[in-house]
Design an enzyme around this catalytic site. Structure first.
Site, PDB file in Angstrom:
ATOM      1  N   ARG A  53      64.261  52.638  50.188  1.00  0.00           N
ATOM      2  CA  ARG A  53      63.470  51.579  50.915  1.00  0.00           C
ATOM      3  C   ARG A  53      64.186  51.016  52.053  1.00  0.00           C
ATOM      4  NH1 ARG A  53      58.462  47.674  49.868  1.00  0.00           N
ATOM      5  NH2 ARG A  53      57.669  49.638  49.767  1.00  0.00           N
ATOM      6  N   HIS A  98      55.749  55.393  55.652  1.00  0.00           N
ATOM      7  CA  HIS A  98      55.444  54.885  54.208  1.00  0.00           C
ATOM      8  C   HIS A  98      54.702  56.159  53.390  1.00  0.00           C
ATOM      9  CE1 HIS A  98      55.627  52.730  50.803  1.00  0.00           C
ATOM     10  NE2 HIS A  98      54.624  51.519  51.079  1.00  0.00           N
ATOM     11  N   GLN A 158      53.071  55.770  50.084  1.00  0.00           N
ATOM     12  CA  GLN A 158      51.851  54.888  49.810  1.00  0.00           C
ATOM     13  C   GLN A 158      50.536  55.845  50.634  1.00  0.00           C
ATOM     14  OE1 GLN A 158      51.429  51.487  49.602  1.00  0.00           O
ATOM     15  NE2 GLN A 158      49.373  52.270  49.860  1.00  0.00           N
ATOM     16  N   ASP A 186      46.625  46.355  57.027  1.00  0.00           N
ATOM     17  CA  ASP A 186      47.727  45.838  56.422  1.00  0.00           C
ATOM     18  C   ASP A 186      48.325  44.690  57.089  1.00  0.00           C
ATOM     19  OD1 ASP A 186      50.442  45.703  55.598  1.00  0.00           O
ATOM     20  OD2 ASP A 186      51.115  47.605  56.841  1.00  0.00           O
ATOM     21  N   CYS A 232      47.485  48.474  51.578  1.00  0.00           N
ATOM     22  CA  CYS A 232      48.503  48.793  50.887  1.00  0.00           C
ATOM     23  C   CYS A 232      49.115  47.474  49.999  1.00  0.00           C
ATOM     24  CB  CYS A 232      49.427  49.505  51.778  1.00  0.00           C
ATOM     25  SG  CYS A 232      50.059  48.254  53.043  1.00  0.00           S
ATOM     26  N   ARG A 272      49.973  54.189  43.236  1.00  0.00           N
ATOM     27  CA  ARG A 272      51.005  54.536  43.643  1.00  0.00           C
ATOM     28  C   ARG A 272      52.003  55.070  42.507  1.00  0.00           C
ATOM     29  NH1 ARG A 272      53.551  51.340  47.428  1.00  0.00           N
ATOM     30  NH2 ARG A 272      54.699  53.246  47.415  1.00  0.00           N
TER      31      ARG A 272
HETATM   32  N1   CP Z   1      52.605  48.659  49.287  1.00  0.00           N
HETATM   33  C1   CP Z   1      53.895  48.703  48.927  1.00  0.00           C
HETATM   34  O1   CP Z   1      54.810  49.591  49.297  1.00  0.00           O
HETATM   35  O2   CP Z   1      54.122  47.533  48.217  1.00  0.00           O
HETATM   36  P1   CP Z   1      55.454  46.971  47.907  1.00  0.00           P
HETATM   37  O3   CP Z   1      56.208  46.341  49.320  1.00  0.00           O
HETATM   38  O4   CP Z   1      55.182  45.896  46.783  1.00  0.00           O
HETATM   39  O5   CP Z   1      56.484  48.312  47.422  1.00  0.00           O
HETATM   40  N1  NVA Z   2      53.712  47.472  56.994  1.00  0.00           N
HETATM   41  C1  NVA Z   2      54.131  46.594  55.579  1.00  0.00           C
HETATM   42  C2  NVA Z   2      54.030  47.362  54.546  1.00  0.00           C
HETATM   43  C3  NVA Z   2      54.536  46.842  53.302  1.00  0.00           C
HETATM   44  C4  NVA Z   2      54.132  47.696  51.853  1.00  0.00           C
HETATM   45  C5  NVA Z   2      55.783  46.210  55.809  1.00  0.00           C
HETATM   46  O1  NVA Z   2      56.410  47.125  56.444  1.00  0.00           O
HETATM   47  O2  NVA Z   2      56.213  45.215  55.748  1.00  0.00           O
END
Ligand code: CP
Ligand code: NVA
Length: 332
Positions: free
Chosen positions: A110, A137, A140, A233, A277, A316
């Site tokens: 990530r 993502h 997700q 989101d 999400c 997830r």
């Molecule tokens: N939805 C999601 O990716 O959540 P986190 O940022 O908590 O991993």
């Molecule tokens: N779009 C958001 C998603 C978090 C799960 C971000 O990148 O922060």
């Protein structure tokens, strides 16, 4: 068809890496693994598999989903906060990739730049999964589609409307997933936040194969008509915190509230669900929203019976587990 699919050794950087049938295969496997867990079976599908979780950004769901997914099937997941390593600082990503590849069997990454996850995949020699970058993502979106299929029992012909920051990672992966699954998709955002043309073009190609449509709209009331899923989101993604006030100004007319959900025409007949999400700003209980007062969804919608956000959060784990099992073992 599912039986012939073998994903051993494959990485997942974007859903475009998967053939349409491969995505469905992973969803089927996710559903089987979910049923297995519900029957309290612990397995050994990931026995002797060591998984590195290399994270540059914060996470609750993705990190925990991966840790529990591995543990449920006798694998080991090690959390590596990249800030506390040499990753990309004293050591190039390419060198770190080669080191991790000598020790681990898979890497969930990530972070910020999409090119980082590409470098890891190119040089580690082991499957690398994108647990969120600035552009995508995909794990997700796998859970998004799984949750939609669980609720409606099918995918083709449904209408999903994403409302908000239409060019963020979650929106783009969801668009790709819908196109691959034959779901009609609308990306509803102000023009400043429209998805990049090349991503829309790629989604259109996949949607064409699967008999669905992809559209971009700036008008929420119009976009949601007939929608089965309303998805939003946060308005400001991780790494974009400086944009908070500007995004709030642009996106306030795109807030998901009860009036908007009612305009789907599917509230009375219970043919609409709300998804997010998470994490979500739906009340003023977080430090951030206290200051800015900009919520992408009202508390009323977030807490409504048609809100399936926690089913999605749980999924997830099942989808990440399926990805690990399929790409590390070819089993399932
Ligand atoms: N939805 C999601 O990716 O959540 P986190 O940022 O908590 O991993
Ligand atoms: N779009 C958001 C998603 C978090 C799960 C971000 O990148 O922060």
């Amino acid at each position: 068809m599912s039986n012939k699919i073998n994903l051993t050794g494959r990485s997942l950087l974007s859903l475009d890496d998967l053939a349409d049938a491969e995505l469905l295969h992973l969803l089927d496997l996710s559903a089987r693994l979910k049923r297995k867990k519900q029957r309290h079976f612990r397995g050994r599908l990931l026995l002797n598999k060591n998984i590195a979780l290399v994270f540059e950004k914060a996470s609750t769901r993705t990190r925990c989903a991966a840790v529990i997914a591995a543990a449920d099937e006798a694998g080991v997941a090690e959390y590596i906060e990249s800030g506390n390593t040499h990753f990309g600082k004293k050591e190039s990503i390419k060198d770190s990739a080669r080191v991790l590849g000598r020790m681990f069997d898979g890497i969930l990454f990530r972070g910020f730049k999409h090119s980082t996850v590409e470098t890891l995949a190119r040089h580690s020699g082991i499957p690398v999964w994108n647990g969120l970058t600035d552009e995508d993502h995909p794990t997700q979106a796998m859970a998004d589609i799984m949750t939609i299929r669980e609720h409606f029992g099918a995918l083709k012909g449904l209408k999903v409307v994403y409302i908000g920051d239409g060019r963020n990672n979650v929106a783009l992966s969801l668009m790709t997933a819908c196109a691959k699954a034959g779901i009609n998709f609308v990306d509803c955002a102000p023009p400043e936040l429209n998805p990049p043309e090349h991503r829309v073009a790629r989604a259109l190609e996949a949607a064409g194969r699967n008999g669905s449509t992809i559209a971009v709209s700036a008008d929420p009331g119009e976009a949601v008509r007939g929608a089965n899923v309303i998805y939003t989101d946060v308005w400001t993604s991780m790494g974009e915190e400086a944009m908070f006030a500007e995004r709030a100004r642009l996106l306030r007319p795109y807030q998901v509230n009860r009036e908007l959900v009612a305009r789907t025409g599917n509230l009375e007949n219970r043919r609409v669900i709300f998804l997010h999400c998470l994490p979500a700003f739906h009340n003023n209980e977080t430090a951030v929203t206290k200051d800015i007062g900009a919520l992408e969804v009202t508390d009323e919608v977030f807490e409504a019976p048609y809100s399936k956000v926690f089913d999605l959060a749980e999924n997830r784990m099942h989808t990440i587990k399926a990805l690990m099992v399929a790409t590390l073992t070819g089993k399932g």
